[in-house]
Design a protein around this motif. Sequence first.
Motif, PDB file in Angstrom:
ATOM      1  N   ASN A  78     -15.229  -0.035  -7.750  1.00 17.88           N
ATOM      2  CA  ASN A  78     -14.830  -1.306  -7.159  1.00 17.88           C
ATOM      3  C   ASN A  78     -14.406  -2.245  -8.282  1.00 17.88           C
ATOM      4  OD1 ASN A  78     -16.943  -3.492  -7.842  1.00 17.88           O
ATOM      5  ND2 ASN A  78     -18.191  -1.736  -7.218  1.00 17.88           N
ATOM      6  N   ARG A  79     -13.859  -3.401  -7.924  1.00 19.78           N
ATOM      7  CA  ARG A  79     -13.365  -4.322  -8.949  1.00 19.78           C
ATOM      8  C   ARG A  79     -13.969  -5.714  -8.757  1.00 19.78           C
ATOM      9  NH1 ARG A  79      -7.981  -1.989  -8.318  1.00 19.78           N
ATOM     10  NH2 ARG A  79      -6.949  -3.982  -8.622  1.00 19.78           N
ATOM     11  N   ALA A  80     -15.277  -5.731  -8.456  1.00 19.29           N
ATOM     12  CA  ALA A  80     -15.961  -7.011  -8.260  1.00 19.29           C
ATOM     13  C   ALA A  80     -15.900  -7.866  -9.532  1.00 19.29           C
ATOM     14  CB  ALA A  80     -17.413  -6.772  -7.848  1.00 19.29           C
ATOM     15  N   SER A  91      -5.352 -14.586 -13.501  1.00 22.66           N
ATOM     16  CA  SER A  91      -4.562 -14.227 -12.322  1.00 22.66           C
ATOM     17  C   SER A  91      -4.562 -12.705 -12.148  1.00 22.66           C
ATOM     18  CB  SER A  91      -3.130 -14.735 -12.456  1.00 22.66           C
ATOM     19  OG  SER A  91      -2.430 -13.948 -13.399  1.00 22.66           O
ATOM     20  N   TYR A  92      -4.191 -12.264 -10.951  1.00 24.98           N
ATOM     21  CA  TYR A  92      -4.087 -10.827 -10.635  1.00 24.98           C
ATOM     22  C   TYR A  92      -3.126 -10.166 -11.631  1.00 24.98           C
ATOM     23  CZ  TYR A  92      -3.168  -6.742  -7.546  1.00 24.98           C
ATOM     24  OH  TYR A  92      -3.025  -5.489  -7.006  1.00 24.98           O
ATOM     25  N   GLU A  93      -2.010 -10.849 -11.913  1.00 24.72           N
ATOM     26  CA  GLU A  93      -1.018 -10.282 -12.836  1.00 24.72           C
ATOM     27  C   GLU A  93      -1.551 -10.214 -14.269  1.00 24.72           C
ATOM     28  OE1 GLU A  93       1.536 -12.990 -10.826  1.00 24.72           O
ATOM     29  OE2 GLU A  93       3.267 -11.738 -11.279  1.00 24.72           O
ATOM     30  N   GLY A 141      -2.090   6.959  -5.006  1.00 22.23           N
ATOM     31  CA  GLY A 141      -1.688   5.890  -5.911  1.00 22.23           C
ATOM     32  C   GLY A 141      -2.758   5.468  -6.885  1.00 22.23           C
ATOM     33  N   TYR A 142      -3.951   6.090  -6.794  1.00 22.79           N
ATOM     34  CA  TYR A 142      -5.000   5.840  -7.788  1.00 22.79           C
ATOM     35  C   TYR A 142      -5.275   7.109  -8.608  1.00 22.79           C
ATOM     36  CZ  TYR A 142      -5.908   1.402  -5.424  1.00 22.79           C
ATOM     37  OH  TYR A 142      -5.796   0.148  -4.886  1.00 22.79           O
ATOM     38  N   GLY A 143      -4.283   8.007  -8.609  1.00 19.73           N
ATOM     39  CA  GLY A 143      -4.409   9.208  -9.418  1.00 19.73           C
ATOM     40  C   GLY A 143      -3.367   9.165 -10.537  1.00 19.73           C
ATOM     41  N   ALA A 174       4.302   6.056  -7.581  1.00 17.53           N
ATOM     42  CA  ALA A 174       4.872   4.931  -8.338  1.00 17.53           C
ATOM     43  C   ALA A 174       4.133   3.641  -7.981  1.00 17.53           C
ATOM     44  CB  ALA A 174       6.357   4.809  -8.046  1.00 17.53           C
ATOM     45  N   HIS A 175       2.842   3.623  -8.286  1.00 16.74           N
ATOM     46  CA  HIS A 175       1.994   2.463  -7.979  1.00 16.74           C
ATOM     47  C   HIS A 175       1.763   1.643  -9.240  1.00 16.74           C
ATOM     48  CE1 HIS A 175      -1.994   0.994  -5.887  1.00 16.74           C
ATOM     49  NE2 HIS A 175      -1.024   0.119  -5.775  1.00 16.74           N
ATOM     50  N   ALA A 176       1.531   2.327 -10.361  1.00 17.49           N
ATOM     51  CA  ALA A 176       1.320   1.659 -11.647  1.00 17.49           C
ATOM     52  C   ALA A 176       1.619   2.682 -12.730  1.00 17.49           C
ATOM     53  CB  ALA A 176      -0.129   1.169 -11.772  1.00 17.49           C
ATOM     54  N   ASP A 262       6.495  -3.921   3.003  1.00 17.94           N
ATOM     55  CA  ASP A 262       5.138  -4.448   3.178  1.00 17.94           C
ATOM     56  C   ASP A 262       4.857  -5.595   2.203  1.00 17.94           C
ATOM     57  OD1 ASP A 262       5.515  -1.804   4.212  1.00 17.94           O
ATOM     58  OD2 ASP A 262       3.362  -1.509   4.331  1.00 17.94           O
ATOM     59  N   HIS A 263       4.040  -6.536   2.634  1.00 18.94           N
ATOM     60  CA  HIS A 263       3.735  -7.800   1.934  1.00 18.94           C
ATOM     61  C   HIS A 263       4.852  -8.814   2.223  1.00 18.94           C
ATOM     62  CE1 HIS A 263       0.194  -6.597  -0.452  1.00 18.94           C
ATOM     63  NE2 HIS A 263       0.836  -5.495  -0.757  1.00 18.94           N
ATOM     64  N   ILE A 264       5.953  -8.719   1.500  1.00 17.14           N
ATOM     65  CA  ILE A 264       7.221  -9.479   1.638  1.00 17.14           C
ATOM     66  C   ILE A 264       7.091 -11.003   1.680  1.00 17.14           C
ATOM     67  CG2 ILE A 264       8.408  -7.504   2.675  1.00 17.14           C
ATOM     68  CD1 ILE A 264       8.461  -9.090   5.351  1.00 17.14           C
ATOM     69  N   THR A 314      -4.754  -3.900   7.088  1.00  8.65           N
ATOM     70  CA  THR A 314      -5.817  -4.395   6.193  1.00  8.65           C
ATOM     71  C   THR A 314      -5.425  -4.333   4.722  1.00  8.65           C
ATOM     72  OG1 THR A 314      -6.825  -2.209   5.967  1.00  8.65           O
ATOM     73  CG2 THR A 314      -7.705  -3.656   7.713  1.00  8.65           C
ATOM     74  N   ASP A 315      -4.550  -3.362   4.340  1.00 14.24           N
ATOM     75  CA  ASP A 315      -4.273  -3.116   2.911  1.00 14.24           C
ATOM     76  C   ASP A 315      -5.569  -2.722   2.190  1.00 14.24           C
ATOM     77  OD1 ASP A 315      -2.822  -2.861   0.580  1.00 14.24           O
ATOM     78  OD2 ASP A 315      -2.615  -5.017   0.212  1.00 14.24           O
ATOM     79  N   CYS A 316      -6.550  -2.227   2.927  1.00 10.49           N
ATOM     80  CA  CYS A 316      -7.862  -1.902   2.340  1.00 10.49           C
ATOM     81  C   CYS A 316      -7.711  -1.273   0.942  1.00 10.49           C
ATOM     82  CB  CYS A 316      -8.590  -0.931   3.282  1.00 10.49           C
ATOM     83  SG  CYS A 316     -10.134  -0.317   2.597  1.00 10.49           S
ATOM     84  N   GLY A 319      -8.594  -3.950  -5.173  1.00  6.91           N
ATOM     85  CA  GLY A 319      -8.128  -5.037  -6.029  1.00  6.91           C
ATOM     86  C   GLY A 319      -7.671  -6.279  -5.288  1.00  6.91           C
ATOM     87  N   SER A 320      -6.859  -6.090  -4.242  1.00 10.57           N
ATOM     88  CA  SER A 320      -6.279  -7.263  -3.597  1.00 10.57           C
ATOM     89  C   SER A 320      -6.763  -7.475  -2.163  1.00 10.57           C
ATOM     90  CB  SER A 320      -4.744  -7.170  -3.601  1.00 10.57           C
ATOM     91  OG  SER A 320      -4.314  -6.148  -2.740  1.00 10.57           O
ATOM     92  N   SER A 321      -7.505  -6.498  -1.601  1.00 12.61           N
ATOM     93  CA  SER A 321      -7.962  -6.659  -0.222  1.00 12.61           C
ATOM     94  C   SER A 321      -9.119  -5.701   0.096  1.00 12.61           C
ATOM     95  CB  SER A 321      -6.800  -6.431   0.760  1.00 12.61           C
ATOM     96  OG  SER A 321      -7.174  -6.801   2.080  1.00 12.61           O
TER      97      SER A 321
HETATM   98  O1  NIG Z   1      -1.137  -3.505  -1.710  1.00 11.12           O
HETATM   99  N1  NIG Z   1       0.354  -4.212  -4.661  1.00 11.12           N
HETATM  100  C1  NIG Z   1      -0.028  -3.094  -4.996  1.00 11.12           C
HETATM  101  N2  NIG Z   1      -0.974  -2.381  -4.409  1.00 11.12           N
HETATM  102  C2  NIG Z   1      -2.095  -2.901  -3.738  1.00 11.12           C
HETATM  103  C3  NIG Z   1      -3.136  -3.407  -4.656  1.00 11.12           C
HETATM  104  C4  NIG Z   1      -3.752  -2.315  -5.379  1.00 11.12           C
HETATM  105  C5  NIG Z   1      -4.851  -2.744  -6.298  1.00 11.12           C
HETATM  106  O2  NIG Z   1      -4.901  -3.884  -6.786  1.00 11.12           O
HETATM  107  O3  NIG Z   1      -5.672  -1.844  -6.542  1.00 11.12           O
HETATM  108  C6  NIG Z   1      -1.712  -3.924  -2.694  1.00 11.12           C
HETATM  109  O4  NIG Z   1      -1.975  -5.139  -2.815  1.00 11.12           O
END
Ligand code: NIG
Length: 403
Positions: A78-80, A91-93, A141-143, A174-176, A262-264, A314-316, A319-321
């Motif tokens: 987790n990222r508490a 910031s997140y960035e 996307g976490y591999g 292509a997540h990171a 998504d997001h947008i 939910t974007d469960c 990190g962000s949700s």
């Molecule tokens: O949907 N924006 C990129 N991916 C995720 C966050 C992933 C993370 O922070 O672990 C999102 O917000």
Amino acid sequence: MTQGRIIHARIAPCTPSGAPLIERGFLSWRDGRITALGPMSEIAQDPNRGPFAEIDAGGALVTPGLIDCHTHLVHAGNRAREFEQRLEGASYEQIARAGGGIVATVAATRSASETELLAASRPRLAALLADGVTTVEIKSGYGLDLATEARQLRVARRLAAELNVGVRTTFLGAHALPPEFAGRPDDYIDFVCAQVLPAIAIEGLADAVDAFCEGIGFTPQQTRRVFAAARALGLPVKLHADQLSDLGGAGLAAEFGALSADHIEYASEASVAAMARAGTVAVLLPGAFYFLRETRLPPLGALRRHRVPIAIATDCNPGSSPCTSLLLMLNMACTLFRMTPSEALAGVTRNAALALGIGATHGTLAPGMQADIAIWDAESPAELSYAFGGRRLRQRISAGRPI
Ligand code: NIG
Ligand code: FE
């Protein structure tokens, strides 16, 4: 042949034509598909003759089973601590650029075995199901390497079988940028397109392909290459687009006929118009908006004007949700985005099905559709968006099987 029927229900069919609520209705199914629904006065016309265990809803609300069309629920750790850092002003960035963020979860996920990953993810999915979810999308996307991406997707498929829920998997290689490709994003995209994606596709592990098009993710040009590779393999695409800045991601998604963008939050009106023409669904993620304390609202006015279908998810993710309640997202879609309760409900039923490319079989209550049904301790659909933090589900029926 298995048959079932619910009687004395208030039925919200959630059809695109906006079929009205059936006040005192019945709904029947056979072999996992809905056979008939209508007012109790027409129950004699039900083609199902039984025998079946009939469920008396006693006036309770019945809707399609909910669909969570955007999650990253299979991950470890987790990222508490990052949450605390953000509360202290980072910031997140900034956290992502300093080597935290998504790649922190990548490290945890890479070191988790399939059994550990299953155990870590199961409670998150179980919580979603307790909110009436009958279909969920799960991304990798976490591999960011073949073994771990494949492991995440295999765990997603195993959870589907174990917990009696429909799962659609999405490859998000292509997540990171993983550490071993530091400074070489184009080489990483080559690796994803030439090696990882084809292997995932051959194993049948992915139903769609996604990417994170953003300053801290990948450029539009890199995203195009991933999409071209997906297209060559016959896989539909979707995109994390215009979440933190406008890189024209939603328009790019539309250009590739994406299932969803998504997001947008930062998408331009021109991108929204392109989405409308392409039939690309807007997936809004109020949990991430809330948790990152964003202030830029998604372009609701433009989405409505251009009649783009809007889904809510939910974007469960850690990190962000870090959220496992789809009903809470309904509430936030209304309070934060000013959506109406009926738009929000459509967003987790028929429009969420469209975002997954399964609108012909899921997300509405009509003859021929899959019998994915939720029975609620509620009388009106608006109650599902109105209350937050409680549990309203009475029963979940998945492909005709009462759970
Ligand atoms: O949907 N924006 C990129 N991916 C995720 C966050 C992933 C993370 O922070 O672990 C999102 O917000
Ligand atoms: Fe996401």
